[in-house]
Design a protein around this motif. Structure first.
Motif, PDB file in Angstrom:
ATOM      1  N   HIS A 490       0.837  -1.197   0.000  1.00 46.77           N
ATOM      2  CA  HIS A 490       0.000   0.000   0.000  1.00 46.77           C
ATOM      3  C   HIS A 490       0.876   1.252   0.000  1.00 46.77           C
ATOM      4  CE1 HIS A 490      -3.718  -2.239   0.789  1.00 46.77           C
ATOM      5  NE2 HIS A 490      -3.023  -2.969   1.648  1.00 46.77           N
ATOM      6  N   ASP A 491       0.489   2.220  -0.809  1.00 49.18           N
ATOM      7  CA  ASP A 491       1.167   3.519  -0.851  1.00 49.18           C
ATOM      8  C   ASP A 491       0.521   4.401   0.215  1.00 49.18           C
ATOM      9  OD1 ASP A 491       2.488   5.849  -1.432  1.00 49.18           O
ATOM     10  OD2 ASP A 491       1.603   6.103  -3.437  1.00 49.18           O
ATOM     11  N   VAL A 492       1.073   4.380   1.413  1.00 49.88           N
ATOM     12  CA  VAL A 492       0.435   4.984   2.585  1.00 49.88           C
ATOM     13  C   VAL A 492       0.853   6.437   2.751  1.00 49.88           C
ATOM     14  CG1 VAL A 492       0.218   4.876   5.104  1.00 49.88           C
ATOM     15  CG2 VAL A 492       0.260   2.756   3.760  1.00 49.88           C
ATOM     16  N   ILE A 493      -0.144   7.294   2.992  1.00 51.82           N
ATOM     17  CA  ILE A 493       0.119   8.654   3.437  1.00 51.82           C
ATOM     18  C   ILE A 493      -0.551   8.821   4.798  1.00 51.82           C
ATOM     19  CG2 ILE A 493       0.409   9.647   1.141  1.00 51.82           C
ATOM     20  CD1 ILE A 493      -2.451  10.683   1.300  1.00 51.82           C
ATOM     21  N   ARG A 494       0.109   9.512   5.703  1.00 44.12           N
ATOM     22  CA  ARG A 494      -0.384   9.654   7.062  1.00 44.12           C
ATOM     23  C   ARG A 494      -1.053  11.001   7.266  1.00 44.12           C
ATOM     24  NH1 ARG A 494       1.362   6.188  10.941  1.00 44.12           N
ATOM     25  NH2 ARG A 494      -0.557   6.974  11.873  1.00 44.12           N
ATOM     26  N   GLY A 495      -2.114  11.015   8.070  1.00 40.87           N
ATOM     27  CA  GLY A 495      -2.764  12.256   8.454  1.00 40.87           C
ATOM     28  C   GLY A 495      -3.626  12.825   7.339  1.00 40.87           C
ATOM     29  N   GLY A 496      -3.734  14.135   7.323  1.00 43.41           N
ATOM     30  CA  GLY A 496      -4.620  14.820   6.380  1.00 43.41           C
ATOM     31  C   GLY A 496      -5.718  15.558   7.125  1.00 43.41           C
ATOM     32  N   HIS A 497      -6.335  16.513   6.429  1.00 42.68           N
ATOM     33  CA  HIS A 497      -7.407  17.297   7.047  1.00 42.68           C
ATOM     34  C   HIS A 497      -8.578  16.404   7.417  1.00 42.68           C
ATOM     35  CE1 HIS A 497     -10.632  20.309   7.445  1.00 42.68           C
ATOM     36  NE2 HIS A 497      -9.651  21.143   7.733  1.00 42.68           N
ATOM     37  N   ALA A 498      -9.261  16.749   8.494  1.00 45.04           N
ATOM     38  CA  ALA A 498     -10.375  15.924   8.981  1.00 45.04           C
ATOM     39  C   ALA A 498     -11.427  15.694   7.904  1.00 45.04           C
ATOM     40  CB  ALA A 498     -11.008  16.582  10.207  1.00 45.04           C
ATOM     41  N   SER A 499     -11.653  16.675   7.023  1.00 41.82           N
ATOM     42  CA  SER A 499     -12.685  16.540   6.000  1.00 41.82           C
ATOM     43  C   SER A 499     -12.389  15.402   5.034  1.00 41.82           C
ATOM     44  CB  SER A 499     -12.845  17.848   5.224  1.00 41.82           C
ATOM     45  OG  SER A 499     -11.652  18.167   4.524  1.00 41.82           O
ATOM     46  N   LEU A 500     -11.123  15.025   4.897  1.00 41.76           N
ATOM     47  CA  LEU A 500     -10.754  13.921   4.017  1.00 41.76           C
ATOM     48  C   LEU A 500     -11.412  12.619   4.462  1.00 41.76           C
ATOM     49  CD1 LEU A 500      -8.866  13.006   1.646  1.00 41.76           C
ATOM     50  CD2 LEU A 500      -7.140  12.515   3.390  1.00 41.76           C
ATOM     51  N   PHE A 501     -11.658  12.484   5.775  1.00 40.25           N
ATOM     52  CA  PHE A 501     -12.151  11.236   6.328  1.00 40.25           C
ATOM     53  C   PHE A 501     -13.641  11.271   6.656  1.00 40.25           C
ATOM     54  CE2 PHE A 501      -7.604  11.558   7.155  1.00 40.25           C
ATOM     55  CZ  PHE A 501      -7.167  10.374   6.566  1.00 40.25           C
ATOM     56  N   GLY A 502     -14.323  12.297   6.190  1.00 42.72           N
ATOM     57  CA  GLY A 502     -15.778  12.323   6.267  1.00 42.72           C
ATOM     58  C   GLY A 502     -16.321  12.698   7.628  1.00 42.72           C
ATOM     59  N   GLY A 503     -17.648  12.685   7.711  1.00 43.14           N
ATOM     60  CA  GLY A 503     -18.330  13.022   8.952  1.00 43.14           C
ATOM     61  C   GLY A 503     -19.533  12.121   9.140  1.00 43.14           C
ATOM     62  N   ALA A 504     -19.530  11.326  10.182  1.00 41.46           N
ATOM     63  CA  ALA A 504     -20.599  10.344  10.406  1.00 41.46           C
ATOM     64  C   ALA A 504     -21.674  10.887  11.346  1.00 41.46           C
ATOM     65  CB  ALA A 504     -20.017   9.061  10.987  1.00 41.46           C
ATOM     66  N   GLN A 505     -22.907  10.456  11.097  1.00 41.63           N
ATOM     67  CA  GLN A 505     -24.021  10.654  12.027  1.00 41.63           C
ATOM     68  C   GLN A 505     -24.757   9.319  12.070  1.00 41.63           C
ATOM     69  OE1 GLN A 505     -24.159  13.736  13.413  1.00 41.63           O
ATOM     70  NE2 GLN A 505     -22.683  14.644  11.978  1.00 41.63           N
ATOM     71  N   LEU A 506     -25.066   8.834  13.274  1.00 46.47           N
ATOM     72  CA  LEU A 506     -25.647   7.498  13.398  1.00 46.47           C
ATOM     73  C   LEU A 506     -26.721   7.475  14.477  1.00 46.47           C
ATOM     74  CD1 LEU A 506     -22.188   7.247  13.698  1.00 46.47           C
ATOM     75  CD2 LEU A 506     -22.773   5.014  12.754  1.00 46.47           C
ATOM     76  N   ILE A 507     -27.818   6.786  14.208  1.00 41.25           N
ATOM     77  CA  ILE A 507     -28.837   6.501  15.223  1.00 41.25           C
ATOM     78  C   ILE A 507     -29.106   5.002  15.203  1.00 41.25           C
ATOM     79  CG2 ILE A 507     -31.205   6.832  15.992  1.00 41.25           C
ATOM     80  CD1 ILE A 507     -31.165   9.613  14.821  1.00 41.25           C
ATOM     81  N   TYR A 508     -28.921   4.375  16.365  1.00 39.39           N
ATOM     82  CA  TYR A 508     -29.016   2.924  16.531  1.00 39.39           C
ATOM     83  C   TYR A 508     -30.205   2.611  17.433  1.00 39.39           C
ATOM     84  CZ  TYR A 508     -27.121  -1.791  17.532  1.00 39.39           C
ATOM     85  OH  TYR A 508     -26.920  -3.127  17.649  1.00 39.39           O
ATOM     86  N   ARG A 509     -31.063   1.714  16.995  1.00 35.87           N
ATOM     87  CA  ARG A 509     -32.274   1.430  17.749  1.00 35.87           C
ATOM     88  C   ARG A 509     -31.992   0.459  18.886  1.00 35.87           C
ATOM     89  NH1 ARG A 509     -38.177  -0.470  15.340  1.00 35.87           N
ATOM     90  NH2 ARG A 509     -39.388   0.157  17.167  1.00 35.87           N
ATOM     91  N   LEU A 510     -32.444   0.835  20.088  1.00 37.03           N
ATOM     92  CA  LEU A 510     -32.348  -0.012  21.271  1.00 37.03           C
ATOM     93  C   LEU A 510     -33.725  -0.621  21.558  1.00 37.03           C
ATOM     94  CD1 LEU A 510     -30.251   2.416  23.503  1.00 37.03           C
ATOM     95  CD2 LEU A 510     -29.386   0.514  22.120  1.00 37.03           C
ATOM     96  N   GLU A 511     -33.801  -1.373  22.622  1.00 44.33           N
ATOM     97  CA  GLU A 511     -35.082  -1.979  22.970  1.00 44.33           C
ATOM     98  C   GLU A 511     -36.120  -0.909  23.304  1.00 44.33           C
ATOM     99  OE1 GLU A 511     -36.853  -5.571  25.767  1.00 44.33           O
ATOM    100  OE2 GLU A 511     -34.860  -4.761  26.175  1.00 44.33           O
TER     101      GLU A 511
END
Length: 529
Positions: A490-511
């Motif tokens: 793998h041609d690895v590069i380290r780090g980068g601006h946060a926007s490169l790695f996206g932004g998650a939003q999640l809602i998980y159903r409980l009982e």
């Protein structure tokens, strides 16, 4: 429904946030918009009303990522069944490959397709909403008319836009003050947005596609020699669609069918299912390598085949067929990578939101201007910043995604939804261009193989296969993992601006209720009651 003790409640990553647990929840990338959604719920609305109030408010308070001229997709659990909505617009009917030379433009009227977000607002409210359509606009109009304070991440993006769009005077007049972007924390008013949103609210969206706003868009197009016609707008319809899905770790991931790239996430997960991903420890080099290699294969398939579904030569079902996925899994070597660079490009600029209510209704929704503020075209006097989704077409002869008239382009934006035994389990998304499908894969592995809670899964460091084939590793991965991946080619590069790695939003159903997580890479939050 899942028992709460089936999740790992530890949050092992360096984040300031904790999971949010409530019976009614909104999670998105901007706090003012999240509050608008909560207020819709408190006013007697359901999760659809909350999603729409959030989305409409986002078009004002996070204009660097979406706007009134955006496209949108949604997946809705109405309490009984799942519904998909494709509210992406088609190209102008008069568009033709011969009009372009070299590459599709990314700015200006030639990159604009019919904006579909407003049609999503109207149709979702009509079919599933409880509140009057006009009531969904109250807070968006308030912030546009009376002002809102610019957030820190939004402000940084806004400042960079001054250079990108400096040649687009209506844009500069709308979003800059004497040519200068607003400071972080400063009060911004967008009165043209307020007027247009009021017109959309009062006309139930008709002004946007057949009324005064439609004529304003068409007049500006004609003035600039562009192809968008009144008929293009009047003929636009969003479409209710069945989701496409694949099984993974005893659940099913659902995506909107093409022209969105959800098929990439499903193909990648299907390959991982056959590669035995569950046998490898969390964040081990083998697990990460397998996920990356499955993503490379899925990425190449998307580049080759994905388009407006009416123009695809290979059906989504063919790419999700079990024997095919097993064959592709068998091509992966644990000791070596097989890079598949792709020429596709995509901005990291999108808003995603998810909502859930105590009655069991859940919404996964995404809307975007594509690259930043979009095409740079702002229709004078309206605040309508038009998306540049036409940039998603290609010019290659014979390609199913070749630019043409009245055709939907390839889209990066995808809402995700997970079911188990036919019941809702999670509504989620990961913003960020081609990070989105890769983010869906990473969230699924973390939550349904390793049982991480939504906030921990969001906080964890991410990897991203870049458009040039390089592998970006976010800060937080151990150096030994990076070295091992390099040893495998793998041609690895380290780090980068946060926007490169996206932004998650999640809602998980409980009982009883839900657990939500909101990405620390964005300025938003999960909130509920």
């Amino acid at each position: 429904m899942i028992k709460s003790d089936s999740l790992d409640w530890h949050c092992p990553y360096p984040s300031q946030r904790a999971p949010v647990i409530a019976r009614n929840i909104v999670a998105t990338s901007q706090p003012l918009a999240a509050a608008a959604g909560i207020n819709a719920l408190r006013s007697g609305g359901n999760a659809v009303d909350a999603a729409l109030a959030t989305a409409i408010t986002l078009s004002v308070v996070e204009p660097n990522n979406n706007g009134i001229g955006s496209d949108a997709f949604a997946i809705i659990w109405d309490g009984q069944s799942l519904h998909g909505l494709n509210a992406s617009g088609k190209s102008p009917a008069g568009m033709h490959p011969d009009q372009f030379d070299g590459a599709m433009p990314v700015l200006g009227w030639s990159s604009v397709t019919v904006p579909g977000a407003v049609s999503a607002w109207v149709e979702m409210s009509r079919r599933f909403g409880k509140l009057p359509f006009r009531d969904l606009f109250t807070e968006a109009i308030h912030y546009a008319q009376d002002g809102f304070n610019v957030g820190p991440i939004t402000g940084i993006a806004w400042q960079s836009a001054a250079l990108t769009y400096k040649d687009y005077q209506p844009f500069m007049d709308t979003f800059m003050v004497e040519g200068v972007p607003p400071d972080i924390g400063s009060l911004v008013k967008l009165p043209d947005h307020a007027s247009s949103l009021q017109s959309i609210a009062d006309s139930n969206g008709e002004s946007f596609y057949t009324g005064d706003l439609a004529r304003a868009m068409v007049d500006d197009a004609a003035k600039n020699g562009a192809l968008l016609s009144y008929d293009d707008l009047a003929n636009h319809r969003c479409e209710w669609v069945d989701t496409i899905a694949t099984s993974f770790a005893h659940v099913h991931l659902h995506e909107i069918p093409p022209n969105g790239q959800g098929l990439m996430a499903l193909t990648g997960l299907g390959i991982l299912r056959h590669a035995g991903i569950e046998t490898y420890p969390l964040d081990s080099p083998d697990s990460i390598h397998l996920q990356i290699e499955a993503t490379r294969i899925a990425y190449a398939e998307v580049e080759r085949h994905l388009a407006d579904i009416n123009h695809m030569k290979v059906s989504p079902d063919m790419l999700l067929e079990d024997n095919y996925l097993a064959q592709r899994a068998g091509e992966i070597s644990l000791s070596n990578c097989n890079p598949s660079p792709t020429a596709m490009s995509a901005g990291a600029d999108t808003v995603y939101l998810t909502t859930a209510d105590a009655s069991g209704c859940m919404v996964s929704m995404i809307q975007s201007n594509f690259m930043g503020f979009g095409s740079g075209v702002v229709v004078p006097g309206t605040g309508i910043s038009l998306q540049n989704r036409g940039a998603g077409f290609v010019l290659e002869a014979g390609h199913p995604n070749r630019v043409g008239g009245a055709k939907r382009p390839f889209h990066t934006i995808i809402p995700g939804f997970v079911t188990a035994n036919g019941q809702p389990r999670m509504s989620f998304g990961v913003m960020g261009g081609h990070m989105q499908a890769q983010g869906h894969i990473q969230m699924m592995v973390r939550m349904f193989i390793h049982k991480q809670n939504p906030q921990a899964a969001s906080d964890a460091p991410r990897w991203r296969v870049q458009e040039n084939g390089q592998l970006a590793l976010e800060d937080g991965f151990d150096n030994a993992i990076a070295k091992e991946l390099e040893n495998r080619g793998h041609d690895v590069i380290r780090g980068g601006h946060a926007s490169l790695f996206g932004g998650a939003q999640l809602i998980y159903r409980l009982e009883n209720g839900y657990c939500a997580g909101s990405d620390h890479r964005k300025e938003g939050l999960a909130t509920g009651f």
